[in-house]
Enzyme design. Sequence first.
Site, short mmCIF file in Angstrom:
data_model
loop_
_atom_site.label_atom_id
_atom_site.label_comp_id
_atom_site.label_asym_id
_atom_site.label_seq_id
_atom_site.Cartn_x
_atom_site.Cartn_y
_atom_site.Cartn_z
CG ASP A 16 0.61 -2.71 6.45
OD1 ASP A 16 -0.34 -2.78 7.25
OD2 ASP A 16 0.54 -2.08 5.37
CB CYS A 69 -3.68 3.63 -1.54
SG CYS A 69 -4.69 5.10 -1.31
CE LYS A 123 -8.63 -0.17 5.97
NZ LYS A 123 -7.28 -0.33 5.43
CG HIS A 146 -1.93 1.01 1.35
ND1 HIS A 146 -1.66 2.32 1.69
CD2 HIS A 146 -3.28 0.95 1.19
CE1 HIS A 146 -2.80 3.01 1.72
NE2 HIS A 146 -3.79 2.21 1.42
CD GLN A 172 -6.73 -4.46 3.77
OE1 GLN A 172 -7.66 -5.26 3.80
NE2 GLN A 172 -6.93 -3.16 3.67
#
Length: 576
Positions: free
Chosen positions: A374, A538, A400, A297, A377
Amino acid sequence: MTISNSVAPEALGLPSVHELEALAGQYLQDFDGSILEPDVCAEQTEALVTRGDTAVFGTAASKAAAVSGFDDFQKIADEAVRNDDAAYAGIVPNSSAVSEYTIPGFSEADALVRQSAGFNAPATASSWEVRSYAPVVVSKTEGLNQTSAAAQEKEVRELESTVGGQTGNRSIVVGSKTLEQIRQDFPILRETVNNHPLVWLDNGATTQRPQSVIDRLSYYYTHENSNVHRGAHTMAARSTDAYEDARKTVANFIGAPSSDNIVFVRGTTEAINLVAHAYVKPMLRPGDEIIVSLLEHHANIVPWQLVAGETGAVIKVIPVDADGQLNIGAYEKLFTPKTKFVSVTHVSNVLGTVTPVEELVAIAHAHGVRILIDGAQSIAHIPVNVSALDTDFFVFSGHKVYAPTGIGALYGKSDVLDQARPYHGGGNMIADVTFERTIYNPAPNKFEAGTGSIGDAVGLGAALNYLSSIGIHEIARYEHELVAYGMQELGRIKGLHLIGTAKNKSSALSFVMDGRDIHEIGKYLDGYGIAVRTGHHCAQPILRHYGLEGVVRPTLAIYNTFEDIDYLAKALRNLS
């Protein structure tokens, strides 16, 4: 089920004995040479057709048990015969021996008619590992291409009554709740959009909030609202307790050794910027290297470009294969004595690729390099244990994972948090201030200057408690089946091209369609109450790797259903 023996099978439109024998030889081969021969299968199948003798089910169950090592197929076969409305999912996650979820499907009689007409059940997509045998889910969208446009429209409208699948979802159990109970926990799912039931498939952008989170926020502002720390009054104590309890909840949810390892931030973007500027930037010299992947991202690209531009460092990129999986061999070759840091996503927000984070961490550490994962997600979809993973940093956003916007968390090992310099200066992060010098508080307060988003942090704790009450492993198992079903159904639509077909993927079902603008598709689906995201998401570098500037991205979550996917697929078939 019994079929009269006074009528020849051919008269009923069923296969002849010779045809059955040929099919048996082709599809029910003798894997181990000990249980089932093709001629035996043909005889028993003939007996089922002509006399209603169901012995073939028992024999097939024994064969499947022998091949797979799972011994409860007779029970499944018996259920298939007893209950016309029982059909079981045929794709299971790698961590489970057999599916625990049931899906409303076609009756046994309907299945026989389809077989007699030459219908072949769809094979499992080659990119999904099948661990055990189970009856195949028969898609409600099968054969839609043969219907007229008017009939397609009619079927889409008929499906509206099953969106959310109230009846079928009573029989699907995810951890401690049925799927219907989970859907009832989210009041926004009762909304209508353009006179259609809302089908929320934009979970990659933000998830919806369960009533328990909404209620917790309301309770905080009704009974606990105050600034935290240093207050001598009761309300300050209540607010501080709620805030720090939320920090403990985050630590427990991701397996952190202590709540002191958890820094509250606005979200993933701020967390990555904090690490880039407070920890990595001070160690960089011209020519030093930062490794990221092609899947990232923009939030995991731009902060590193900023610090590289200020220090003279360079960025190296891990390539991907045609399916969107990281090339681990190439990753290891990127390391040199000048490599200072690695920052990689856990799950691609566009392709849904689940990266092998255990390997990524182990390889980085073997080269003496720290690494950030990260988890924006992955946090809502995959169990995470940062201690077992041994990552140096892990970051995610609350919105999220069914929590409010404007809140997120940064996990850091104690030693790296101690080494990192303050990111912002102000109140709460200091122990003592004079004009000559300032003494900072230890982590996590060192990184939480000013008044944070206290109520939203409390809401984040409530959201993680909600997921824990269901069971994150069970959620992952259910969503794995849902993603597999979505890939199967969308993959059957003429002119639709799935983008991202990694063997291990989560949530995202990104696609493009021949001759259709992605924004046109998004608006069309909104007309049916289906919310999806369109654009570059993004993540322009990975999309341009595929020669694309944007995709349509449905993303799945715990409250989505197999009927949601059927509804989406039927709507898209009208465009194909």
